[in-house]
Design an enzyme around this catalytic site. Sequence first.
Site, PDB file in Angstrom:
ATOM      1  N   LYS A  22       0.839  -1.216   0.000  1.00 51.10           N
ATOM      2  CA  LYS A  22       0.000   0.000   0.000  1.00 51.10           C
ATOM      3  C   LYS A  22       0.868   1.257   0.000  1.00 51.10           C
ATOM      4  CE  LYS A  22      -1.889   1.684   4.009  1.00 51.10           C
ATOM      5  NZ  LYS A  22      -1.633   3.105   4.285  1.00 51.10           N
ATOM      6  N   ASN A  23       1.810   1.311   0.935  1.00 51.31           N
ATOM      7  CA  ASN A  23       2.521   2.571   1.105  1.00 51.31           C
ATOM      8  C   ASN A  23       3.531   2.850  -0.018  1.00 51.31           C
ATOM      9  OD1 ASN A  23       0.947   3.149   3.280  1.00 51.31           O
ATOM     10  ND2 ASN A  23       2.457   2.536   4.827  1.00 51.31           N
ATOM     11  N   ARG A  93      -4.288  10.319   3.628  1.00 52.17           N
ATOM     12  CA  ARG A  93      -3.170  11.194   3.917  1.00 52.17           C
ATOM     13  C   ARG A  93      -2.181  11.300   2.752  1.00 52.17           C
ATOM     14  NH1 ARG A  93      -1.972  13.802   8.015  1.00 52.17           N
ATOM     15  NH2 ARG A  93       0.170  14.459   8.295  1.00 52.17           N
ATOM     16  N   CYS A 117      -5.492   8.270   8.874  1.00 50.81           N
ATOM     17  CA  CYS A 117      -5.766   7.635  10.164  1.00 50.81           C
ATOM     18  C   CYS A 117      -5.452   8.601  11.302  1.00 50.81           C
ATOM     19  CB  CYS A 117      -4.902   6.386  10.341  1.00 50.81           C
ATOM     20  SG  CYS A 117      -5.557   4.931   9.522  1.00 50.81           S
ATOM     21  N   ARG A 122      -0.193  14.808  13.519  1.00 49.50           N
ATOM     22  CA  ARG A 122       0.619  14.412  12.360  1.00 49.50           C
ATOM     23  C   ARG A 122       1.014  15.677  11.584  1.00 49.50           C
ATOM     24  NH1 ARG A 122      -2.081   9.157   9.542  1.00 49.50           N
ATOM     25  NH2 ARG A 122       0.025   8.869   8.743  1.00 49.50           N
ATOM     26  N   PRO A 123       2.004  16.416  12.102  1.00 49.18           N
ATOM     27  CA  PRO A 123       2.385  17.677  11.455  1.00 49.18           C
ATOM     28  C   PRO A 123       3.027  17.438  10.087  1.00 49.18           C
ATOM     29  CG  PRO A 123       3.924  17.121  13.225  1.00 49.18           C
ATOM     30  CD  PRO A 123       2.830  16.103  13.277  1.00 49.18           C
ATOM     31  N   ILE A 124       3.041  18.492   9.250  1.00 51.02           N
ATOM     32  CA  ILE A 124       3.715  18.379   7.943  1.00 51.02           C
ATOM     33  C   ILE A 124       4.798  19.457   7.804  1.00 51.02           C
ATOM     34  CG2 ILE A 124       1.807  17.230   6.732  1.00 51.02           C
ATOM     35  CD1 ILE A 124       1.130  20.000   5.508  1.00 51.02           C
ATOM     36  N   ASP A 125       5.312  19.916   8.963  1.00 51.89           N
ATOM     37  CA  ASP A 125       6.304  20.997   8.944  1.00 51.89           C
ATOM     38  C   ASP A 125       7.557  20.632   8.134  1.00 51.89           C
ATOM     39  OD1 ASP A 125       6.524  19.158  11.206  1.00 51.89           O
ATOM     40  OD2 ASP A 125       8.304  20.298  11.745  1.00 51.89           O
ATOM     41  N   GLN A 126       7.963  19.366   8.171  1.00 49.24           N
ATOM     42  CA  GLN A 126       9.194  18.980   7.447  1.00 49.24           C
ATOM     43  C   GLN A 126       8.987  18.994   5.934  1.00 49.24           C
ATOM     44  OE1 GLN A 126      12.188  18.608   9.231  1.00 49.24           O
ATOM     45  NE2 GLN A 126      10.755  19.415  10.741  1.00 49.24           N
ATOM     46  N   ASP A 305       3.359   0.392  12.338  1.00 48.14           N
ATOM     47  CA  ASP A 305       2.104  -0.144  11.787  1.00 48.14           C
ATOM     48  C   ASP A 305       1.804  -1.552  12.312  1.00 48.14           C
ATOM     49  OD1 ASP A 305       1.749   2.146  10.371  1.00 48.14           O
ATOM     50  OD2 ASP A 305       2.520   1.352   8.485  1.00 48.14           O
ATOM     51  N   ARG A 397      -9.092  -0.030   3.683  1.00 52.46           N
ATOM     52  CA  ARG A 397      -8.143   0.932   3.103  1.00 52.46           C
ATOM     53  C   ARG A 397      -6.802   0.279   2.813  1.00 52.46           C
ATOM     54  NH1 ARG A 397      -7.035   5.613   6.731  1.00 52.46           N
ATOM     55  NH2 ARG A 397      -5.471   5.741   5.111  1.00 52.46           N
TER      56      ARG A 397
HETATM   57  N1  EPU Z   1       6.508  14.170  11.484  1.00 51.50           N
HETATM   58  C1  EPU Z   1       6.779  15.466  11.847  1.00 51.50           C
HETATM   59  N2  EPU Z   1       6.790  16.417  10.860  1.00 51.50           N
HETATM   60  C2  EPU Z   1       6.535  16.138   9.560  1.00 51.50           C
HETATM   61  C3  EPU Z   1       6.260  14.786   9.199  1.00 51.50           C
HETATM   62  C4  EPU Z   1       6.268  13.837  10.199  1.00 51.50           C
HETATM   63  O1  EPU Z   1       7.006  15.777  13.016  1.00 51.50           O
HETATM   64  O2  EPU Z   1       6.557  17.036   8.722  1.00 51.50           O
HETATM   65  C5  EPU Z   1       6.527  13.143  12.530  1.00 51.50           C
HETATM   66  C6  EPU Z   1       5.167  12.454  12.685  1.00 51.50           C
HETATM   67  O3  EPU Z   1       4.302  13.190  13.517  1.00 51.50           O
HETATM   68  C7  EPU Z   1       5.572  11.122  13.274  1.00 51.50           C
HETATM   69  C8  EPU Z   1       6.919  10.842  12.612  1.00 51.50           C
HETATM   70  O4  EPU Z   1       7.394  12.105  12.127  1.00 51.50           O
HETATM   71  O5  EPU Z   1       5.748  11.246  14.657  1.00 51.50           O
HETATM   72  C9  EPU Z   1       6.897   9.863  11.464  1.00 51.50           C
HETATM   73  O6  EPU Z   1       5.904  10.249  10.520  1.00 51.50           O
HETATM   74  P1  EPU Z   1       6.000   9.868   8.987  1.00 51.50           P
HETATM   75  O7  EPU Z   1       6.043  11.102   8.177  1.00 51.50           O
HETATM   76  O8  EPU Z   1       7.105   8.879   8.792  1.00 51.50           O
HETATM   77  O9  EPU Z   1       4.604   9.144   8.748  1.00 51.50           O
HETATM   78  P2  EPU Z   1       3.656   9.276   7.500  1.00 51.50           P
HETATM   79  O10 EPU Z   1       4.465   9.465   6.274  1.00 51.50           O
HETATM   80  O11 EPU Z   1       2.562  10.222   7.828  1.00 51.50           O
HETATM   81  C10 EPU Z   1       3.783   6.754   6.909  1.00 51.50           C
HETATM   82  C11 EPU Z   1       2.818   5.668   6.596  1.00 51.50           C
HETATM   83  C12 EPU Z   1       2.105   5.258   7.860  1.00 51.50           C
HETATM   84  C13 EPU Z   1       3.136   4.797   8.876  1.00 51.50           C
HETATM   85  C14 EPU Z   1       4.182   5.894   9.098  1.00 51.50           C
HETATM   86  C15 EPU Z   1       5.328   5.488   9.998  1.00 51.50           C
HETATM   87  C16 EPU Z   1       2.165   6.101   4.331  1.00 51.50           C
HETATM   88  C17 EPU Z   1       1.111   6.560   3.387  1.00 51.50           C
HETATM   89  N3  EPU Z   1       1.860   6.150   5.610  1.00 51.50           N
HETATM   90  O12 EPU Z   1       3.024   7.830   7.444  1.00 51.50           O
HETATM   91  O13 EPU Z   1       1.271   4.182   7.508  1.00 51.50           O
HETATM   92  O14 EPU Z   1       2.508   4.510  10.088  1.00 51.50           O
HETATM   93  O15 EPU Z   1       4.742   6.287   7.849  1.00 51.50           O
HETATM   94  O16 EPU Z   1       5.945   4.366   9.533  1.00 51.50           O
HETATM   95  O17 EPU Z   1       3.232   5.681   3.915  1.00 51.50           O
HETATM   96  C18 EPU Z   1      -0.561   2.758   7.696  1.00 51.50           C
HETATM   97  O18 EPU Z   1      -0.188   2.183   6.673  1.00 51.50           O
HETATM   98  O19 EPU Z   1      -1.482   2.305   8.439  1.00 51.50           O
HETATM   99  C19 EPU Z   1       0.067   4.006   8.094  1.00 51.50           C
HETATM  100  C20 EPU Z   1      -0.486   4.830   8.961  1.00 51.50           C
END
Ligand code: EPU
Length: 430
Positions: A22-23, A93, A117, A122-126, A305, A397
């Site tokens: 999926k991812n 997302r 989810c 779940r910030p997107i600052d980075q 996960d 999903r």
């Molecule tokens: N984070 C920040 N700032 C940012 C982005 C992330 O602080 O700008 C923090 C998040 O809050 C979190 C950590 O960094 O504490 C890791 O977040 P990451 O960005 O790696 O997660 P994601 O990309 O939102 C993906 C998977 C998730 C999986 C996570 C962690 C996808 C579409 N989603 O989410 O998958 O849990 O990585 O491995 O790839 C799932 O499949 O059920 C799922 C939720």
Amino acid sequence: MKKYIIQGKTSLSGKVKISGSKNAAVAILPAAILTSENLFIDNLPDITDVRTMVSILENLGVTIRRRGRNAIELIPGNLARIAPAYELVKRMRASYYFMGSLLARFGRAEVPIPGGCDLGPRPIDQHLKGFSALGADIKIEHGMINLSTERLKGANIYLDVVTIGATINLMLAAVAAEGRTVLENAAKEPEIVDLANFLNAMGAKIRGAGTDVIRIDGVKKFSGVRHAVIPDRIEAGTFMLAAAATGGTVTVEDVIPKHLEAITAKLREVGAQVQVEPERITVTGTGNLVASDLKTFPYPGFPTDLQPPGMVLLTAARGLSVVTENVFDGRFNQVDELKRMGARIKVEGRTALVEGGGNLSGAPVTAPDLRSGAALIIAALMADGTTEIGAIEHVDRGYEILEDKLISLGASIKRISEGDLMQMPGKFPR
Ligand code: EPU
């Protein structure tokens, strides 16, 4: 609302073919708009998130031709739209990956703030810090993220946290930037390597994917390619944990065992037998599991996960296990539901104490999110009696034909919709 009705005390046994990741799929599909040439993507899981991604592509003007259950041909042609529809974007997302790919293709993107989810903040600052370093102007207003630039320019970007989402989004943009981008403290997940392989086949110049430093030399033109998505390590891990938890024997087929090492190690630690072959892994639950601590970390650590299904396994292990969630704040949505089934779990901050060895009992529960839903299914298979799991749309999903796969392994599981439910009043008093 759709529900599963599951009869408990069932050991899973048999072989199951693992679907595409999926991812990885949801990162690869947005990259399709980098080219106007035709692309062919195989081993796509037929799950709601992939269908939503495909709908977003159609909404942007890409022509899609289905080639069987798990393959599609994409014909991007001359796209013009830079704003995917809110109705679609809010469903998942990963739709925010269109920020990166639209910026790369058009230098502009208008993407609604994404859903997904509920795993705590779940910030997107980075992501935004990186786009800004690549030369994008960013405005956030009325729930929309507006990005624009005359020309993306390569930059050195140090990610403050290891994030899969930002690593992917910045790769998608940087492949078309002028000059070199270096992503430091990048995520190393196999899905990132799969995306890099896909982009490189399209003409991108990415080196270092799978390590924490990714170097990207921007290029001007991308071409159409054929690509098969890697197997889903989270789906495979879910079945492996379910085999051990239910005391059965399950072989997951078409997997990359290297991607599953953290799960294999943890299963052996708790007392399950694991046999690893080149493209398959067999897990046997010995019925004599012992407590073990579980800590989630970015790859190659134990994946967050699989923390909810892993916690269910530990309810069957004699003794006290400590589960530490290091990736997301507050990813313990499954705990209250598991407690309804008799699990003894206490949460303190990022830690959960699991007193294992007791029996679970069937109860009405609700899937709070995708992986918690998977955890509840495993708990239902282990429990005494019948369990009804609501809100299984979350599970749809991310797991392809899950009940068919479980039934082939001996589970008694039935999907019912709201209409069917009206005909069985009072099955579970609430
Ligand atoms: N984070 C920040 N700032 C940012 C982005 C992330 O602080 O700008 C923090 C998040 O809050 C979190 C950590 O960094 O504490 C890791 O977040 P990451 O960005 O790696 O997660 P994601 O990309 O939102 C993906 C998977 C998730 C999986 C996570 C962690 C996808 C579409 N989603 O989410 O998958 O849990 O990585 O491995 O790839 C799932 O499949 O059920 C799922 C939720």
